[in-house]
Design a protein around this motif. Structure first.
Motif, PDB file in Angstrom:
ATOM      1  N   LEU A  74       8.557  28.858  11.084  1.00 46.63           N
ATOM      2  CA  LEU A  74       9.761  28.994  11.905  1.00 46.63           C
ATOM      3  C   LEU A  74      10.617  27.730  11.816  1.00 46.63           C
ATOM      4  O   LEU A  74      11.851  27.805  11.772  1.00 46.63           O
ATOM      5  CB  LEU A  74       9.371  29.276  13.359  1.00 46.63           C
ATOM      6  CG  LEU A  74       8.773  30.659  13.623  1.00 46.63           C
ATOM      7  CD1 LEU A  74       8.230  30.750  15.045  1.00 46.63           C
ATOM      8  CD2 LEU A  74       9.810  31.757  13.394  1.00 46.63           C
ATOM      9  N   GLN A  75       9.977  26.569  11.797  1.00 47.96           N
ATOM     10  CA  GLN A  75      10.733  25.321  11.674  1.00 47.96           C
ATOM     11  C   GLN A  75      11.413  25.217  10.317  1.00 47.96           C
ATOM     12  O   GLN A  75      12.524  24.683  10.209  1.00 47.96           O
ATOM     13  CB  GLN A  75       9.798  24.128  11.884  1.00 47.96           C
ATOM     14  CG  GLN A  75       9.294  23.976  13.312  1.00 47.96           C
ATOM     15  CD  GLN A  75       8.240  22.909  13.445  1.00 47.96           C
ATOM     16  OE1 GLN A  75       7.512  22.612  12.495  1.00 47.96           O
ATOM     17  NE2 GLN A  75       8.113  22.317  14.620  1.00 47.96           N
ATOM     18  N   GLN A  76      10.772  25.743   9.274  1.00 51.45           N
ATOM     19  CA  GLN A  76      11.336  25.649   7.932  1.00 51.45           C
ATOM     20  C   GLN A  76      12.570  26.526   7.752  1.00 51.45           C
ATOM     21  O   GLN A  76      13.324  26.319   6.802  1.00 51.45           O
ATOM     22  CB  GLN A  76      10.277  26.031   6.901  1.00 51.45           C
ATOM     23  CG  GLN A  76       9.197  24.983   6.715  1.00 51.45           C
ATOM     24  CD  GLN A  76       8.138  25.410   5.716  1.00 51.45           C
ATOM     25  OE1 GLN A  76       7.885  26.595   5.526  1.00 51.45           O
ATOM     26  NE2 GLN A  76       7.512  24.447   5.063  1.00 51.45           N
ATOM     27  N   LEU A  77      12.772  27.479   8.654  1.00 49.72           N
ATOM     28  CA  LEU A  77      13.964  28.318   8.536  1.00 49.72           C
ATOM     29  C   LEU A  77      15.245  27.500   8.691  1.00 49.72           C
ATOM     30  O   LEU A  77      16.279  27.838   8.102  1.00 49.72           O
ATOM     31  CB  LEU A  77      13.939  29.429   9.595  1.00 49.72           C
ATOM     32  CG  LEU A  77      12.905  30.539   9.417  1.00 49.72           C
ATOM     33  CD1 LEU A  77      12.929  31.477  10.620  1.00 49.72           C
ATOM     34  CD2 LEU A  77      13.161  31.312   8.135  1.00 49.72           C
ATOM     35  N   GLY A  78      15.180  26.456   9.512  1.00 49.06           N
ATOM     36  CA  GLY A  78      16.378  25.654   9.758  1.00 49.06           C
ATOM     37  C   GLY A  78      17.280  26.229  10.818  1.00 49.06           C
ATOM     38  O   GLY A  78      18.377  25.723  11.045  1.00 49.06           O
ATOM     39  N   PHE A  79      16.825  27.302  11.516  1.00 49.70           N
ATOM     40  CA  PHE A  79      17.654  27.940  12.535  1.00 49.70           C
ATOM     41  C   PHE A  79      17.447  27.314  13.911  1.00 49.70           C
ATOM     42  O   PHE A  79      18.273  27.518  14.803  1.00 49.70           O
ATOM     43  CB  PHE A  79      17.331  29.435  12.660  1.00 49.70           C
ATOM     44  CG  PHE A  79      17.410  30.215  11.376  1.00 49.70           C
ATOM     45  CD1 PHE A  79      18.092  29.723  10.273  1.00 49.70           C
ATOM     46  CD2 PHE A  79      16.802  31.451  11.266  1.00 49.70           C
ATOM     47  CE1 PHE A  79      18.161  30.437   9.092  1.00 49.70           C
ATOM     48  CE2 PHE A  79      16.861  32.182  10.095  1.00 49.70           C
ATOM     49  CZ  PHE A  79      17.535  31.667   9.006  1.00 49.70           C
ATOM     50  N   PHE A  80      16.325  26.600  14.088  1.00 49.01           N
ATOM     51  CA  PHE A  80      15.923  26.202  15.429  1.00 49.01           C
ATOM     52  C   PHE A  80      15.744  24.695  15.523  1.00 49.01           C
ATOM     53  O   PHE A  80      15.213  24.053  14.621  1.00 49.01           O
ATOM     54  CB  PHE A  80      14.617  26.900  15.822  1.00 49.01           C
ATOM     55  CG  PHE A  80      14.642  28.382  15.595  1.00 49.01           C
ATOM     56  CD1 PHE A  80      15.521  29.186  16.294  1.00 49.01           C
ATOM     57  CD2 PHE A  80      13.805  28.965  14.653  1.00 49.01           C
ATOM     58  CE1 PHE A  80      15.555  30.554  16.079  1.00 49.01           C
ATOM     59  CE2 PHE A  80      13.833  30.320  14.420  1.00 49.01           C
ATOM     60  CZ  PHE A  80      14.717  31.129  15.139  1.00 49.01           C
ATOM     61  N   ASP A  98      14.752  39.326  16.850  1.00 48.89           N
ATOM     62  CA  ASP A  98      13.308  39.155  16.980  1.00 48.89           C
ATOM     63  C   ASP A  98      12.587  39.376  15.651  1.00 48.89           C
ATOM     64  O   ASP A  98      11.607  38.681  15.339  1.00 48.89           O
ATOM     65  CB  ASP A  98      12.740  40.132  18.017  1.00 48.89           C
ATOM     66  CG  ASP A  98      12.870  39.595  19.436  1.00 48.89           C
ATOM     67  OD1 ASP A  98      13.532  38.558  19.626  1.00 48.89           O
ATOM     68  OD2 ASP A  98      12.313  40.220  20.357  1.00 48.89           O
ATOM     69  N   ASP A  99      13.063  40.330  14.872  1.00 49.00           N
ATOM     70  CA  ASP A  99      12.393  40.648  13.610  1.00 49.00           C
ATOM     71  C   ASP A  99      12.394  39.464  12.648  1.00 49.00           C
ATOM     72  O   ASP A  99      11.468  39.300  11.847  1.00 49.00           O
ATOM     73  CB  ASP A  99      13.056  41.854  12.940  1.00 49.00           C
ATOM     74  CG  ASP A  99      12.744  43.152  13.663  1.00 49.00           C
ATOM     75  OD1 ASP A  99      11.793  43.158  14.471  1.00 49.00           O
ATOM     76  OD2 ASP A  99      13.436  44.155  13.425  1.00 49.00           O
ATOM     77  N   VAL A 100      13.453  38.625  12.718  1.00 51.75           N
ATOM     78  CA  VAL A 100      13.524  37.455  11.840  1.00 51.75           C
ATOM     79  C   VAL A 100      12.403  36.476  12.177  1.00 51.75           C
ATOM     80  O   VAL A 100      11.787  35.883  11.283  1.00 51.75           O
ATOM     81  CB  VAL A 100      14.903  36.778  11.970  1.00 51.75           C
ATOM     82  CG1 VAL A 100      14.960  35.490  11.162  1.00 51.75           C
ATOM     83  CG2 VAL A 100      16.004  37.731  11.521  1.00 51.75           C
ATOM     84  N   LEU A 101      12.106  36.332  13.471  1.00 52.06           N
ATOM     85  CA  LEU A 101      11.012  35.463  13.876  1.00 52.06           C
ATOM     86  C   LEU A 101       9.659  36.124  13.617  1.00 52.06           C
ATOM     87  O   LEU A 101       8.722  35.473  13.141  1.00 52.06           O
ATOM     88  CB  LEU A 101      11.128  35.107  15.364  1.00 52.06           C
ATOM     89  CG  LEU A 101      12.168  34.053  15.753  1.00 52.06           C
ATOM     90  CD1 LEU A 101      13.568  34.644  15.761  1.00 52.06           C
ATOM     91  CD2 LEU A 101      11.856  33.453  17.116  1.00 52.06           C
TER      92      LEU A 101
END
Length: 814
Positions: free
Chosen positions: A388-394, A361-364
């Motif tokens: 959040l989209q730029q992280l590339g995780f989701f 959760d902390d990452v988000l």
């Protein structure tokens, strides 16, 4: 008829069951159960031991048991003071089979049947068969198949079970043969229908399906028709009627829409009424129509949306802005009033994350710009989504708001994410006539253990190269987003057996660096690094290009030690990490070999790119890169290479002289060409090329215009790169109608331009190579796959042997 029979049966049962006088129930006995437990019956039965049973209560009990849909028959009888409940269980569905469906997947059809209660393991209700037929027929009607037939077959099995086999005969798709718009005189049919989803058959219909009739598509097209007129001044436009006619064979559809154009109107005046909250001058800047303008519903609605967005940014999350146009039909003018109702100002109570099974959760939370306990801001929420989209995780990110029960000034935000692979495990096996068997592997994870840290290890082994690289980066060493990273590299390469593909020399490099990143704004970040490294270079007389031999001899060192430092800036406004559709990135990096290094040099790398959505799913991408390097300080060559006797007995003055200023080191040169560079050319083959060895007079052998080297060890000149490089790319990403998720695959048309030059002074526009082609980026089951088909259309002398039409890379993800 079945429902009527059931009601008659229920009435008859009720009458026969309640002929006895009311009595007190001393016990309850259930008969007829085989699959359903007695506890389930007692759970729905409203009668308990000790209750006094009346006719009315018995009828209610029967209805309750029937409503469970578990039983086809229910009777209540009396055995003394014992209530006997006799039931006949409905059969269970043991197997559900659908056959004959080609146009719609079986899983999609079963999902629709499950919604109406028909699925394996559930109780079978014969009344549901009619609903099943209607549901399946509806799904096929939506696909334009109007002569479909659905035939269910029910087979009774042992143990009170049934098998359902649904036979589908899809038939042929009904094609739209004609679209008529009656009453339009201001515009041509082509102008009006250009954005319609429904149309007659054309050369793209095989994938767009525009010629297949659908009620949903037609409804959308009629709204577009209305918008087309009302955005062009026709404020009293009306749609009189629409008719859809199907041919007797149900293979052809004819669509007619009758319209009343009305007259053209202009804006006479605009007003802002209600609770404005902000100064009217501020809100007036968001009014997109002014007196005298042509009436446009789109501009009026955009004004409403803009005012709502502005109010949402200062806490008014549920503001309403209603536009009311008042038509003067005599003057053909419109007076527009926007009524503003801001509602209560709200703040965010809680931010809840869902779907992040691997990511903490902390990452988000650290990417959120909308904070708990602060006023609601739509701009902050939108920015949070992009981060959040730029992280590339989701794969997907959605943020919804919910009013806190019992409060009109609080909302909770729910951030729903769908995780995707943020790591890759890539293996490569290849063969080249120049490098032999090539083995490579890499492990990278951009979300290491769900912490958001980045980790990578890669290794490559071939006949000429051994390379290992390891890196780690923590983007949030502090709460403010200061990051730290480490990188270590070891490589050993011997190009002496690769002929004219590479400059013939060998090197061995070891390096280590640490990086510190500091956020400046939401879009800007600077980083600096310090490192240490050493490179040992071996050249081969007669085989290595002469300028490289001369450089090392004049330098007087085979092992070059370097203390390195770099400073970089990144400005990133992209809306997504994997497949951006708008925004861009600016980067600038200056790196240097610090004083005390064997060779003191500096390098500049710059890149600017941007994505523009240009409508209908098309995205234009433009990218430009430049790299330049040079030495600094007062370093001089220690030795001279002019006092040796060349082959043939000559004594020509070649190479670098003692005391001459050291030139940019060739092992740091830039190369052009390749699958990630100028596509259509082999990797690193564009730019300066030099022959090996010297002629009989001791002078360097000069390459001919076709790249051939007479009397040289190698027939062709060897690429040596240069201190200046320029690249440009224009790419048009194409919409794929059959693929809605652009994160899965993208197809683009590209034009690449680039070249490497000896130095800045040797740059010439006429020296640029260029290629065009098509590229596919696909997240395939085996991993990310990139295939490019390139066609060079601008080349330089000697380039012909380095052309490579098809280029691809692939790996596997985890």
């Amino acid at each position: 008829m079945k429902r009527i029979a059931a009601l008659i049966l229920l009435a008859s049962l009720s009458t026969s069951a309640f002929a006895l006088e009311p009595f007190v129930v001393s016990d309850i006995r259930i008969e007829g159960l085989s699959r359903i437990s007695a506890g389930t019956v007692f759970n729905y039965l409203s009668i308990n031991k000790g209750d006094r049973l009346t006719n009315e209560e018995a009828q209610q009990a029967i209805r309750a048991l029937y409503n469970t849909k578990f039983f086809s028959d229910v009777e209540l009888e009396r055995d003394g003071s014992i209530l006997v409940v006799k039931v006949v269980e409905r059969p269970s569905i043991a197997k559900l089979t659908i056959r004959g469906n080609n146009d719609i997947k079986t899983d999609d059809l079963k999902k629709g049947l499950k919604d109406i209660g028909l699925t394996e393991g559930e109780t079978f209700d014969r009344l549901a068969i009619d609903r099943v037929q209607q549901e399946l027929i509806r799904q096929y009607y939506n696909r334009g198949k109007y002569n479909v037939s659905v035939i269910p077959h029910v087979t009774e099995l042992d143990r009170n079970r049934v098998s359902i086999d649904i036979e589908i005969r899809e038939g042929k798709v009904a094609k739209v043969k004609e679209v008529n718009i009656v009453g339009n005189t201001a515009f041509t049919d082509k102008e009006i229908e250009k954005d319609f989803e429904t149309g007659t058959t054309n050369w793209l219909s095989w994938y767009s399906k525009n010629d297949q009739y659908s009620q949903d598509k037609l409804s959308g097209d009629l709204k577009k028709l209305q918008s087309y007129y009302m955005d062009r001044g026709y404020a009293d436009f009306g749609l009189d009627s629409s008719q859809v006619t199907i041919a007797p064979d149900k293979r052809a559809m004819y669509i007619t829409a009758d319209v009343v154009q009305g007259d053209i109107y202009h804006i006479s005046d605009t007003h802002l009424l209600g609770q404005l909250i902000l100064p009217e001058d501020t809100l007036r800047k968001l009014v997109f129509v002014k007196n005298g303008d042509l009436f446009s519903r789109r501009a009026i609605e955009a004004t409403s949306d803009s005012i709502k967005a502005l109010l949402a940014n200062i806490g008014y999350a549920f503001a309403k802005v209603n536009s009311v146009p008042k038509l003067d039909k005599d003057k053909h003018t419109v007076d527009v009033t926007w009524y503003i109702q801001p509602g209560p100002r709200v703040y965010v109570r809680r931010v809840i994350f869902q779907g992040n099974t691997r990511t903490e959760d902390d990452v988000l939370r650290r990417e959120m710009r909308q904070l708990e306990g602060s006023w609601y801001s739509q701009a902050a929420i939108d920015r949070s989504k992009i981060r959040l989209q730029q992280l590339g995780f989701f794969k997907t990110v959605t943020i919804d708001k919910q009013v806190v029960p019992g409060s009109d000034d609080e909302v909770d935000l729910t951030v729903k994410v769908e995780e995707q692979s943020a790591g890759s495990l890539t293996f490569g096996v290849g063969y080249s006539q120049y490098s032999g068997i090539i083995l490579s592997s890499s492990v990278s994870q951009n979300n290491f253990l769900g912490t958001g840290d980045r980790f990578s290890v890669s290794a490559e082994r071939s006949d000429y190269l051994t390379q290992i690289n390891a890196g780690y980066y923590n983007p949030f060493l502090t709460e403010n987003g200061v990051g730290i990273g480490y990188n270590a590299t070891f490589s050993r390469a011997d190009y002496s057996n690769l002929g004219s593909q590479y400059a013939s020399y060998s090197n061995s490099t070891k390096s280590f660096s640490t990086t510190l990143g500091i956020p400046v704004t939401d879009f800007d970040r600077i980083s600096g690094s310090l490192g240490i490294g050493s490179t040992k270079i071996n050249t081969y007389e007669g085989y290595t290009p002469q300028p490289l031999v001369d450089y090392i001899n004049a330098l007087g060192h085979q092992t070059i030690h370097s203390w390195t430092g770099s400073l970089s800036w990144v400005h990133d406004t992209r809306n997504s990490y994997w497949a951006p559709t708008h925004g861009g990135q600016l980067t600038a990096t200056v790196s240097t070999a610090l004083p005390g290094s064997t060779v003191q040099y500096w390098i500049f790398n710059g890149e600017a790119n941007h994505y523009w959505p240009i409508g209908k799913g098309f995205v234009l991408y433009v990218d430009g890169k430049v790299a330049y390097g040079d030495t600094y300080g007062n370093q001089k060559y220690a030795n001279t290479t002019s006092d040796y006797t060349p082959a043939g007995g000559g004594n020509a003055q070649v190479g670098y002289k003692a005391g001459q200023t050291v030139a940019f080191p060739f092992w740091m040169n830039f190369y052009a060409g390749g699958v990630t560079d100028v596509r259509g050319f082999q990797d690193n083959t564009l730019g300066p090329r030099v022959c090996a060895g010297v002629d009989t007079n001791g002078a360097p052998i000069k390459a001919q215009s076709n790249g051939y080297c007479p009397n040289s060890t190698y027939s062709y000149a060897q690429p040596v790169g240069g201190a200046f490089k320029v690249l440009g790319t224009t790419e048009l990403y194409l919409p794929l109608p059959f693929l809605k998720d652009i994160n899965t695959a993208r197809v683009s048309l590209f034009v690449d331009v680039g070249q490497a030059y000896t130095n800045l002074q040797s740059f010439k526009f006429g020296g640029l190579d260029a290629s065009a082609g098509i590229s596919l980026h696909w997240q395939a089951p085996i991993g990310p796959l990139i295939i490019s088909l390139g066609f060079p259309f601008r080349t330089q002398p000697g380039d012909s042997q380095y052309l490579e039409r098809i280029q691809f890379t692939f790996g596997s993800q985890f």
